[in-house]
Design a protein around this motif. Sequence first.
Motif, PDB file in Angstrom:
ATOM      1  N   PRO A 146      38.443  57.989  41.230  1.00 42.93           N
ATOM      2  CA  PRO A 146      39.754  57.625  40.595  1.00 42.93           C
ATOM      3  C   PRO A 146      40.414  56.375  41.314  1.00 42.93           C
ATOM      4  N   ALA A 147      40.444  56.269  42.727  1.00 44.39           N
ATOM      5  CA  ALA A 147      40.938  55.453  43.448  1.00 44.39           C
ATOM      6  C   ALA A 147      40.348  54.107  43.219  1.00 44.39           C
ATOM      7  N   LEU A 148      38.940  54.043  43.086  1.00 43.09           N
ATOM      8  CA  LEU A 148      38.280  52.626  42.704  1.00 43.09           C
ATOM      9  C   LEU A 148      38.901  52.199  41.549  1.00 43.09           C
ATOM     10  N   ARG A 149      38.891  53.133  40.329  1.00 40.87           N
ATOM     11  CA  ARG A 149      39.277  52.856  38.980  1.00 40.87           C
ATOM     12  C   ARG A 149      40.782  52.036  39.036  1.00 40.87           C
ATOM     13  N   GLU A 150      41.579  52.721  39.733  1.00 37.38           N
ATOM     14  CA  GLU A 150      43.088  52.471  39.532  1.00 37.38           C
ATOM     15  C   GLU A 150      43.195  50.899  40.285  1.00 37.38           C
ATOM     16  N   THR A 151      42.506  50.611  41.398  1.00 34.04           N
ATOM     17  CA  THR A 151      42.595  49.492  42.127  1.00 34.04           C
ATOM     18  C   THR A 151      41.840  48.270  41.408  1.00 34.04           C
ATOM     19  N   ALA A 152      40.578  48.538  40.475  1.00 35.72           N
ATOM     20  CA  ALA A 152      40.007  47.591  39.852  1.00 35.72           C
ATOM     21  C   ALA A 152      40.685  47.301  38.633  1.00 35.72           C
ATOM     22  N   GLN A 153      41.376  48.371  38.151  1.00 36.11           N
ATOM     23  CA  GLN A 153      42.414  47.974  36.680  1.00 36.11           C
ATOM     24  C   GLN A 153      43.472  47.067  37.146  1.00 36.11           C
ATOM     25  N   ALA A 154      44.192  47.455  38.430  1.00 40.68           N
ATOM     26  CA  ALA A 154      45.231  46.760  39.107  1.00 40.68           C
ATOM     27  C   ALA A 154      44.987  45.235  39.335  1.00 40.68           C
ATOM     28  N   ALA A 155      43.712  44.985  39.746  1.00 41.56           N
ATOM     29  CA  ALA A 155      43.114  43.726  40.037  1.00 41.56           C
ATOM     30  C   ALA A 155      42.930  42.917  38.907  1.00 41.56           C
ATOM     31  N   HIS A 156      42.243  43.606  37.874  1.00 43.83           N
ATOM     32  CA  HIS A 156      42.129  43.050  36.586  1.00 43.83           C
ATOM     33  C   HIS A 156      43.570  42.590  35.859  1.00 43.83           C
ATOM     34  N   GLY A 157      44.479  43.383  36.097  1.00 45.29           N
ATOM     35  CA  GLY A 157      45.941  42.937  35.611  1.00 45.29           C
ATOM     36  C   GLY A 157      46.390  41.926  36.592  1.00 45.29           C
ATOM     37  N   GLY A 158      45.754  41.277  37.550  1.00 49.00           N
ATOM     38  CA  GLY A 158      46.551  40.263  38.244  1.00 49.00           C
ATOM     39  C   GLY A 158      47.230  40.690  39.571  1.00 49.00           C
ATOM     40  N   LEU A 176      34.091  44.814  37.438  1.00 47.02           N
ATOM     41  CA  LEU A 176      34.827  46.131  37.635  1.00 47.02           C
ATOM     42  C   LEU A 176      36.084  45.973  36.517  1.00 47.02           C
ATOM     43  N   GLY A 177      36.707  44.969  36.606  1.00 46.08           N
ATOM     44  CA  GLY A 177      37.929  44.871  35.800  1.00 46.08           C
ATOM     45  C   GLY A 177      37.394  44.898  34.407  1.00 46.08           C
ATOM     46  N   ASP A 178      36.299  44.147  33.887  1.00 50.01           N
ATOM     47  CA  ASP A 178      35.999  44.054  32.568  1.00 50.01           C
ATOM     48  C   ASP A 178      35.588  45.574  32.089  1.00 50.01           C
ATOM     49  N   PHE A 179      34.821  45.953  32.928  1.00 52.01           N
ATOM     50  CA  PHE A 179      34.403  47.657  32.524  1.00 52.01           C
ATOM     51  C   PHE A 179      35.451  48.514  32.189  1.00 52.01           C
ATOM     52  N   PHE A 180      36.264  48.571  33.101  1.00 51.97           N
ATOM     53  CA  PHE A 180      37.538  49.355  32.872  1.00 51.97           C
ATOM     54  C   PHE A 180      38.671  48.719  31.897  1.00 51.97           C
ATOM     55  N   HIS A 181      38.479  47.623  31.351  1.00 52.70           N
ATOM     56  CA  HIS A 181      39.370  47.249  30.396  1.00 52.70           C
ATOM     57  C   HIS A 181      38.854  47.359  29.066  1.00 52.70           C
ATOM     58  N   GLU A 182      37.623  47.672  28.931  1.00 55.28           N
ATOM     59  CA  GLU A 182      37.145  47.948  27.591  1.00 55.28           C
ATOM     60  C   GLU A 182      37.435  49.450  27.117  1.00 55.28           C
ATOM     61  N   PRO A 183      38.016  49.639  26.160  1.00 57.98           N
ATOM     62  CA  PRO A 183      38.438  51.131  25.823  1.00 57.98           C
ATOM     63  C   PRO A 183      37.272  52.007  25.629  1.00 57.98           C
ATOM     64  N   HIS A 184      36.128  51.596  25.118  1.00 58.77           N
ATOM     65  CA  HIS A 184      34.862  52.196  24.955  1.00 58.77           C
ATOM     66  C   HIS A 184      34.199  52.606  26.257  1.00 58.77           C
TER      67      HIS A 184
END
Length: 684
Positions: free
Chosen positions: A540-552, A574-582
């Motif tokens: 979960p910590a990795l996902r949160e950071t990856a999504q934040a980085a993808h968001g700029g 990582l950002g692309d992976f967590f950006h895709e809803p599926h």
Amino acid sequence: MALSEAEAANRLLRLAKEIARHNRLYHDQDAPEISDADYDALVRENAALEAEFPHLVRADSPSRMVGAPTSSALTKVPHAKPMLSLDNAFSGEEVEEFVARIRRFLALGDAEPVCLTAEPKIDGLSCSLRYEDGVLVRAATRGDGTVGEDVTANVRTITDIPERLTGAAPAVFEVRGEVYMAKSDFAALNAAQEAAEQKLFANPRNAAAGSLRQKDASVTAARPLRFLAHGWGEVSELPADTQMGVMRAIGDWGLPLSDLLIRADGAGAALAHYGHIESKRADLPFDIDGVVYKVDRLDWQARLGFVAKAPRWAIAHKFPAERAQTTLEAIDIQVGRTGKLTPVGRLTPVGVGGVIVSNVTLHNRDEIARLGVHPGDRVVIQRAGDVIPQVVDNLSRDEAREPWAFPDHCPDCGSEAVAEEGEVDVRCTGGLICPAQRFERLRHFVSRPALDIEGLGEKSIAEFLGYGWLERPGDIFRLKRHRDELVGREGWKDKSVDNLLAAIEAKRAPDAARLLFGLGIRHVGAVTARDLLKAFGTLPALRETAQAAHGGEAGALAQLTSIDGIGPAVVEALGDFFHEPHNVDLWEDLLSEVNPPAYVSNARQTEWSGKTIVFTGKLETMSRDEAKAQAESLGAKAAGSVSAQTDLVVAGPGAGSKLKKATELGIRVVDEAEWATIIAATGV
């Protein structure tokens, strides 16, 4: 054309992934896809880029890796001393430069001779034999160089290998060499396999590897395996102070050595012996792919030490590739786990160096365009080592025809197939809706390097996909709902079903890094997954950071890129992976079924691991290269400039601006004598 830094980073990432895959195919599965020459070209390209961009060297760089992780059912055993690989030379000039580097490293005068040993490089399976008080107690394959497979029972069936050494051997002595199969024995084995209507072996190397790594030693005993010693590992004492002297002692103890092992007085004599061995190559009873040179003096070997995965004091001089002509009958497209479309050439079967080959990888769209190949073309193939070859020339290139059209849609699911900007690989965009990817992704998810679910293999996955029980990884943990439906089907009884479900339940708290690797996210291999989990601890910590980085978010991006070996491509993937809803649905569905604990690294650490050391001034007892090698042996990084991130400065006479800056920053400074004390105290 020179690459930009971003292009170099992306290319190094792709090379790390591609070379790691070929290492697994060759060392672990005994099923190589490309020739030795093609593999060597990838390794050389990686080394050249790392030399040009040293700050981009990755944690999972092929220059730091040896072999492939062990994954068979054999017991894993750690090596007391790593079993490393060798750097390669492909010309006499490179061998002469190898000797020149030794001179520079050791600061030798021109008149000081550099004597080498030279011997054939056997194309077999590396094996370590541990003798204690002269008695064989354990035998192990190389594996990944650090951990191998216990093949003691199998090795005891090889008549070349004595159970007890003759004469006065040291208390502990690990003999290292190659298990191989002679050409005549290989031909007889395949004739017997054909008569019994069983699968034929591709070549002697694969036959030897498959025979040695049997779970049933009686199978190994029935195979004509042989052994040649070429070195040693852990020893309690050495019987001589030269490579040649120790090898002669090993021979005196009853272990076979090559009749072509000699001591050469310099590069010229070594190259002459290379020519002699090459002229005898076809008539030798076993396959070889080059000649190995080693510095004869052991005290020099100790000073030279190691760089990354190879010793500085040894090199393999490879033979040129063998070639043949044949017809390219068809070009098929295979869809891999990540959606990559790989063109495979189907050849009119042809013999190359004693092996019949009928398939060749054409790599990618650009390679097909470069070669200008079409079905029906007459092509030249080359083979370096006993593997499926590569196309090196198209003899029909001048015939006027339209270029062969690489597909722009996936042949398995019809989804669009595209290449990302800056990449040559074309990939299906269908993801898990693509039958080819779904099967491969699920197979990868349960494989040994990932979740390692025993009993859930390719056949079972294909069967459950057919029943509609599997679509995504989380479905694996819901298979228990289908227990009653499965019992009684062909091949399934109460016990086998319950064993499978128990194996699945045992993975409800999987290793987080293995789970992340198992998801098959682009650019996130096993090493990268471990590096990410070492830094973040939980998924979960990795996902949160990856999504934040993808968001700029700049802080999140900096946190990711500060991890050694994590570059822009991994962050983007990582950002692309967590950006895709599926993908998010798949992730949340999976984590609703499993609960991976926080990641804990078991890597051995020293007080200097991960720290940065700078050498400045004149070093009087060692060369600068030797000093840097010592720092790396401690797990530290040797940097060229002093900064706030520097942990230690080793200053010799004449130290100037770097010493001044270190003093201003309050960084610890030691002289050469104190550095020697640090080295001695670590015991590394």
